[in-house]
Design a protein around this motif. Structure first.
Motif, PDB file in Angstrom:
ATOM      1  N   ASN A 167      17.627  27.667   9.041  1.00 22.51           N
ATOM      2  CA  ASN A 167      18.240  26.675   8.169  1.00 22.51           C
ATOM      3  C   ASN A 167      19.761  26.667   8.319  1.00 22.51           C
ATOM      4  O   ASN A 167      20.392  25.604   8.374  1.00 22.51           O
ATOM      5  CB  ASN A 167      17.860  26.943   6.720  1.00 22.51           C
ATOM      6  CG  ASN A 167      18.430  25.905   5.773  1.00 22.51           C
ATOM      7  OD1 ASN A 167      17.921  24.804   5.646  1.00 22.51           O
ATOM      8  ND2 ASN A 167      19.519  26.252   5.089  1.00 22.51           N
ATOM      9  N   LEU A 168      20.369  27.848   8.400  1.00 16.71           N
ATOM     10  CA  LEU A 168      21.820  27.915   8.529  1.00 16.71           C
ATOM     11  C   LEU A 168      22.273  27.314   9.862  1.00 16.71           C
ATOM     12  O   LEU A 168      23.337  26.682   9.924  1.00 16.71           O
ATOM     13  CB  LEU A 168      22.299  29.365   8.405  1.00 16.71           C
ATOM     14  CG  LEU A 168      23.809  29.572   8.447  1.00 16.71           C
ATOM     15  CD1 LEU A 168      24.519  28.770   7.356  1.00 16.71           C
ATOM     16  CD2 LEU A 168      24.158  31.063   8.312  1.00 16.71           C
ATOM     17  N   ALA A 182      15.378  24.858  11.640  1.00 21.83           N
ATOM     18  CA  ALA A 182      14.399  24.351  10.674  1.00 21.83           C
ATOM     19  C   ALA A 182      15.088  24.173   9.335  1.00 21.83           C
ATOM     20  O   ALA A 182      15.586  25.139   8.753  1.00 21.83           O
ATOM     21  CB  ALA A 182      13.212  25.301  10.539  1.00 21.83           C
ATOM     22  N   VAL A 183      15.148  22.936   8.855  1.00 26.40           N
ATOM     23  CA  VAL A 183      15.769  22.657   7.565  1.00 26.40           C
ATOM     24  C   VAL A 183      14.865  23.193   6.453  1.00 26.40           C
ATOM     25  O   VAL A 183      13.636  23.047   6.505  1.00 26.40           O
ATOM     26  CB  VAL A 183      15.997  21.148   7.384  1.00 26.40           C
ATOM     27  CG1 VAL A 183      16.552  20.840   6.002  1.00 26.40           C
ATOM     28  CG2 VAL A 183      16.947  20.643   8.463  1.00 26.40           C
ATOM     29  N   CYS A 189      24.729  26.311   2.115  1.00 25.43           N
ATOM     30  CA  CYS A 189      25.096  27.574   2.753  1.00 25.43           C
ATOM     31  C   CYS A 189      24.625  28.785   1.948  1.00 25.43           C
ATOM     32  O   CYS A 189      24.965  29.925   2.272  1.00 25.43           O
ATOM     33  CB  CYS A 189      26.605  27.655   2.954  1.00 25.43           C
ATOM     34  SG  CYS A 189      27.206  26.645   4.328  1.00 25.43           S
ATOM     35  N   GLY A 190      23.878  28.539   0.860  1.00 28.20           N
ATOM     36  CA  GLY A 190      23.290  29.646   0.118  1.00 28.20           C
ATOM     37  C   GLY A 190      24.098  30.159  -1.052  1.00 28.20           C
ATOM     38  O   GLY A 190      23.729  31.181  -1.655  1.00 28.20           O
ATOM     39  N   GLU A 191      25.208  29.475  -1.428  1.00 22.27           N
ATOM     40  CA  GLU A 191      25.983  29.910  -2.580  1.00 22.27           C
ATOM     41  C   GLU A 191      25.254  29.530  -3.870  1.00 22.27           C
ATOM     42  O   GLU A 191      24.913  28.364  -4.078  1.00 22.27           O
ATOM     43  CB  GLU A 191      27.366  29.257  -2.580  1.00 22.27           C
ATOM     44  CG  GLU A 191      28.267  29.693  -1.449  1.00 22.27           C
ATOM     45  CD  GLU A 191      28.764  31.118  -1.580  1.00 22.27           C
ATOM     46  OE1 GLU A 191      28.706  31.659  -2.715  1.00 22.27           O
ATOM     47  OE2 GLU A 191      29.201  31.688  -0.566  1.00 22.27           O
ATOM     48  N   VAL A 192      25.006  30.507  -4.739  1.00 22.73           N
ATOM     49  CA  VAL A 192      24.395  30.221  -6.031  1.00 22.73           C
ATOM     50  C   VAL A 192      25.457  29.597  -6.932  1.00 22.73           C
ATOM     51  O   VAL A 192      26.499  30.197  -7.197  1.00 22.73           O
ATOM     52  CB  VAL A 192      23.829  31.502  -6.681  1.00 22.73           C
ATOM     53  CG1 VAL A 192      23.284  31.190  -8.065  1.00 22.73           C
ATOM     54  CG2 VAL A 192      22.738  32.102  -5.810  1.00 22.73           C
ATOM     55  N   ALA A 216      13.748  36.068   6.699  1.00 20.51           N
ATOM     56  CA  ALA A 216      14.926  36.208   7.560  1.00 20.51           C
ATOM     57  C   ALA A 216      14.978  35.080   8.592  1.00 20.51           C
ATOM     58  O   ALA A 216      16.019  34.438   8.802  1.00 20.51           O
ATOM     59  CB  ALA A 216      14.905  37.568   8.256  1.00 20.51           C
ATOM     60  N   ARG A 217      13.859  34.825   9.232  1.00 23.85           N
ATOM     61  CA  ARG A 217      13.801  33.771  10.240  1.00 23.85           C
ATOM     62  C   ARG A 217      14.108  32.406   9.635  1.00 23.85           C
ATOM     63  O   ARG A 217      14.839  31.596  10.217  1.00 23.85           O
ATOM     64  CB  ARG A 217      12.428  33.780  10.900  1.00 23.85           C
ATOM     65  CG  ARG A 217      12.285  32.851  12.089  1.00 23.85           C
ATOM     66  CD  ARG A 217      10.945  33.057  12.773  1.00 23.85           C
ATOM     67  NE  ARG A 217      10.858  34.398  13.338  1.00 23.85           N
ATOM     68  CZ  ARG A 217      11.351  34.744  14.523  1.00 23.85           C
ATOM     69  NH1 ARG A 217      11.965  33.815  15.260  1.00 23.85           N
ATOM     70  NH2 ARG A 217      11.234  35.961  14.977  1.00 23.85           N
TER      71      ARG A 217
END
Length: 313
Positions: A192-193, A230-231, A136-139, A186-187
């Motif tokens: 991915n999300l 798209a993964v 989910c993008g958490e660093v 951005a796309r």
């Protein structure tokens, strides 16, 4: 809370680690084995005084976020992490995403615990930017070269450590990329999300992030409506760095599917201008990091809210 047992567990965990185990320089000759207290405090993002009081059985009860930070700093296994929580009277974070997440806003869920083996790999990557992120993008962890390339995620408030949240809600985050590349980033993020949210329908985390971004970003809402999927996989990225200029880097993604973690590694092809600039970044970027002041120590009254995460090396 069992303060005596907690203190003993922390001391023993610190004593079994060498600086090289956590990506630190050994430095001067040491009288005793293991990490120093100030090194553990640095890795966990807390003040030395606060950590010292925990080891002396006189500290206050740590928050769940602080326990997660300590677990990472000491390279605890899942079982050891759970034991750490039990010693403070806390319920350990869940290990899977099939059950509902606690309503408490925390970074201490199972997906936030980076396995020691993955951190060991991260610590060994001295000359290339590498970061551990959730799907989910958490660093979750950075090495020094990653901080030199894109900034120290753990110097920012916890909510600003999510790459997607920053990209869509903070215009300054886009300065890292050439303007002509921003639309494609951005796309890619949105596609991915969408794949993550569909793969985890019973986990509220991706759904909540989608709802927040749809409400806060017209661009995200527009792209979400296009229903692209798209993964995130291997790609080539360009970074516009303020010190060394344009970098064209190959992005490799290693997956840990059990924890939904990704080890993202950026490399430059030998013989290219980007390769030379990345080597320059290793010198000037790391010097800049060392010259900058460290993040302020965590005040003790702040225990109920998310503190800085541990891995910033």
């Amino acid at each position: 809370m069992n303060r005596a047992e907690l203190a003993d567990f922390l001391r023993r965990g610190r004593g079994r680690l060498a600086p090289s185990d956590v990506g630190l320089t050994p430095g001067a000759r040491r009288r005793t084995p293991g990490l120093r207290r100030e090194e553990v405090a640095q890795l966990a993002g807390m003040s030395v005084d606060y950590y010292t009081r925990l080891e002396q059985s006189r500290g206050p009860r740590p928050s769940r976020q602080m326990l997660t930070a300590l677990a990472r700093a000491l390279r605890l296994t899942d079982d050891e992490r759970d034991h750490l929580f039990h010693l403070t009277g806390e319920e350990p974070p869940r290990r899977g995403w099939g059950s509902p997440r606690s309503s408490e806003a925390e970074s201490g869920g199972a997906s936030a615990h980076v396995r020691p083996g993955l951190l060991l790999v991260l610590d060994r990557l001295h000359d290339t930017p590498a970061v551990v992120v959730s799907d989910c993008g958490e660093v979750l962890a950075q090495n020094a070269m990653s901080r030199a390339l894109s900034g120290d995620a753990f110097a920012r408030p916890p909510r600003e450590r999510n790459l997607l949240r920053r990209f869509f809600l903070d215009p300054a985050a886009r300065n890292l990329f050439p303007p002509e590349d921003v639309a494609e980033h951005a796309r890619s993020h949105v596609a991915n999300l969408r794949a993550v949210a569909a793969a985890r329908p019973d986990d509220p985390e991706p759904a909540a992030l989608v709802a927040e971004l749809r409400a806060g970003s017209e661009e995200f809402e527009r792209l979400w409506a296009e229903h692209e999927v798209a993964v995130r996989r291997r790609s080539t990225k360009r970074f516009q760095h303020p010190l060394v200029g344009l970098l064209e880097l190959d992005c490799e993604i290693l997956l840990n599917e059990d924890d939904h973690h990704q080890l993202v590694i950026h490399t430059a092809r030998p013989g290219t201008e980007s390769y030379e600039r990345l080597q320059l970044l290793r010198v000037v970027g790391l010097q800049d990091l060392k010259a900058s002041s460290p993040p302020p120590p965590l005040p003790v009254p702040y225990l109920g809210a998310p503190p800085p995460d541990p891995r910033s090396a």
